[in-house]
Design a protein around this motif. Sequence first.
Motif, PDB file in Angstrom:
ATOM      1  N   GLY A   2      -6.136  27.678  28.380  1.00 36.97           N
ATOM      2  CA  GLY A   2      -5.052  28.631  28.169  1.00 36.97           C
ATOM      3  C   GLY A   2      -3.887  28.310  29.083  1.00 36.97           C
ATOM      4  N   VAL A   3      -2.689  28.217  28.511  1.00 36.04           N
ATOM      5  CA  VAL A   3      -1.478  27.982  29.293  1.00 36.04           C
ATOM      6  C   VAL A   3      -0.572  29.186  29.066  1.00 36.04           C
ATOM      7  CG1 VAL A   3       0.492  26.460  29.696  1.00 36.04           C
ATOM      8  CG2 VAL A   3      -1.704  25.488  29.007  1.00 36.04           C
ATOM      9  N   THR A   4      -0.511  30.053  30.064  1.00 33.38           N
ATOM     10  CA  THR A   4       0.198  31.319  29.899  1.00 33.38           C
ATOM     11  C   THR A   4       1.075  31.605  31.112  1.00 33.38           C
ATOM     12  OG1 THR A   4      -1.532  32.657  30.967  1.00 33.38           O
ATOM     13  CG2 THR A   4      -1.788  32.194  28.608  1.00 33.38           C
ATOM     14  N   SER A   5       1.906  32.630  30.979  1.00 25.11           N
ATOM     15  CA  SER A   5       2.757  33.058  32.096  1.00 25.11           C
ATOM     16  C   SER A   5       2.357  34.424  32.607  1.00 25.11           C
ATOM     17  CB  SER A   5       4.236  33.060  31.666  1.00 25.11           C
ATOM     18  OG  SER A   5       4.705  31.743  31.495  1.00 25.11           O
ATOM     19  N   SER A   6       1.199  34.881  32.208  1.00 25.93           N
ATOM     20  CA  SER A   6       0.651  36.147  32.688  1.00 25.93           C
ATOM     21  C   SER A   6      -0.736  35.873  33.251  1.00 25.93           C
ATOM     22  CB  SER A   6       0.572  37.166  31.539  1.00 25.93           C
ATOM     23  OG  SER A   6      -0.067  38.351  31.958  1.00 25.93           O
ATOM     24  N   GLU A   7      -0.915  36.125  34.535  1.00 30.59           N
ATOM     25  CA  GLU A   7      -2.178  35.773  35.187  1.00 30.59           C
ATOM     26  C   GLU A   7      -3.335  36.645  34.723  1.00 30.59           C
ATOM     27  OE1 GLU A   7      -1.690  33.873  39.362  1.00 30.59           O
ATOM     28  OE2 GLU A   7      -0.396  35.640  39.355  1.00 30.59           O
ATOM     29  N   SER A   8      -3.058  37.827  34.295  1.00 26.73           N
ATOM     30  CA  SER A   8      -4.099  38.725  33.799  1.00 26.73           C
ATOM     31  C   SER A   8      -3.886  38.933  32.300  1.00 26.73           C
ATOM     32  CB  SER A   8      -4.028  40.068  34.536  1.00 26.73           C
ATOM     33  OG  SER A   8      -5.008  40.965  34.043  1.00 26.73           O
ATOM     34  N   ASN A   9      -4.749  38.292  31.483  1.00 21.33           N
ATOM     35  CA  ASN A   9      -4.598  38.415  30.041  1.00 21.33           C
ATOM     36  C   ASN A   9      -5.947  38.226  29.355  1.00 21.33           C
ATOM     37  OD1 ASN A   9      -4.846  35.415  29.204  1.00 21.33           O
ATOM     38  ND2 ASN A   9      -3.257  35.361  30.788  1.00 21.33           N
ATOM     39  N   LEU A  10      -6.017  38.591  28.097  1.00 17.31           N
ATOM     40  CA  LEU A  10      -7.280  38.542  27.347  1.00 17.31           C
ATOM     41  C   LEU A  10      -7.733  37.111  27.083  1.00 17.31           C
ATOM     42  CD1 LEU A  10      -6.597  41.385  24.733  1.00 17.31           C
ATOM     43  CD2 LEU A  10      -7.993  41.497  26.803  1.00 17.31           C
ATOM     44  N   LEU A  11      -6.791  36.195  26.896  1.00 18.82           N
ATOM     45  CA  LEU A  11      -7.134  34.819  26.566  1.00 18.82           C
ATOM     46  C   LEU A  11      -7.924  34.152  27.689  1.00 18.82           C
ATOM     47  CD1 LEU A  11      -6.652  32.856  24.201  1.00 18.82           C
ATOM     48  CD2 LEU A  11      -4.615  32.045  25.393  1.00 18.82           C
ATOM     49  N   THR A  12      -7.658  34.573  28.920  1.00 18.37           N
ATOM     50  CA  THR A  12      -8.313  33.987  30.088  1.00 18.37           C
ATOM     51  C   THR A  12      -9.836  34.031  29.976  1.00 18.37           C
ATOM     52  OG1 THR A  12      -6.464  34.654  31.497  1.00 18.37           O
ATOM     53  CG2 THR A  12      -8.537  34.127  32.594  1.00 18.37           C
ATOM     54  N   GLY A  13     -10.344  35.121  29.444  1.00 18.84           N
ATOM     55  CA  GLY A  13     -11.795  35.297  29.358  1.00 18.84           C
ATOM     56  C   GLY A  13     -12.487  34.334  28.407  1.00 18.84           C
ATOM     57  N   PHE A  14     -11.755  33.748  27.478  1.00 20.50           N
ATOM     58  CA  PHE A  14     -12.356  32.840  26.501  1.00 20.50           C
ATOM     59  C   PHE A  14     -12.223  31.367  26.909  1.00 20.50           C
ATOM     60  CE2 PHE A  14     -11.056  36.569  23.973  1.00 20.50           C
ATOM     61  CZ  PHE A  14     -12.264  36.895  23.382  1.00 20.50           C
TER      62      PHE A  14
END
Length: 341
Positions: A138-150
Amino acid sequence: MGSLPPPISDLDPQTSHKSIEETTLLDLFKSQQDHLNFFFQNLNLPQTLKFTQTLLSTTGTIFLSGVGKSGFVAQKISQTLVSLGIRSGFLSPVDALHGDIGILTPDDVLVFFSKSGNTDELIRLAPCAKAKGAYLIGVTSSESNLLTGFCDLNVHLPLDRELCPYDLAPVTSTAIQMVFGDTVAIALMGARNFSKEEYAANHPAGRIGKRLIFKVKDVMKKQDELPVCREADLIMDQLCELTSKGCGCLLVIDDTYRLIGTFTDGDLRRTLKASGEGIFKLTVGQMCNRSPRTIGPESLAAEAMQKMESPPSPVQFLPVISDANVLIGIVTLHGLVSAGL
């Protein structure tokens, strides 16, 4: 229900007369620069290195996915990787859930690009891709997000804010995604020792490929197309040869076809001005340039163009000679331009 804004024609006619001040535009560019600097100053390099190393070591295909603007960025980065000889592809989240996910294997890596990490389409796709055995990033700009868990690996792209005055339009977040992805692509290019020749092989069309692939021998004139003469030939006897071959010059050779020098239409004008009627008695050998710029047939055509344009003064042609100084062709500036170089 929501409603669409009125058509432009229905807006206040005075809207079309509004203008943007130069200072306003400059301030926006400076603000965007500040936002990008925030990204560079706060990017987690160990995290980025792990991401890059993971892509480098994968034995399968690197798939990239995203929705909306992030999806367009993912497509562009995938195309960059492909152009660098790296197996890659864009996986549409919607199409993936309707059959395209079948392309994934346990050897593949799937990279999700998302500003928030909470995009519904990606959240639905992630567990399905996980079940296929692919390695998820996952490449995101929000450190806390749902995608992180997968995901097996998560990369945070620091985002100060969007340039948009409402902090809504994704113009800064997509910019840092693009910078991040393309920079990693070049890192992979270097690690794989990807050569200029390999790059050219992947870009056979267009100016890039032609500049890296075409050699002098591919674009030169040869044999009957060459405006040749001997040094003992009278200048006035060679006017037809000088003008008929479209090269703007004569190539002066000896009996073994070795190059002696060149005589140009410019030389003709200068000789006529200096000698007047005496030109009728002058030979080409007496007035030719015996130290012309030359090039070999295996040189890149782009190198020929650079040599023509180099100091002290540009020239319009280069005789093509062998290692033994035997004339085998001529390459002209017009011919290079016509070839798309």
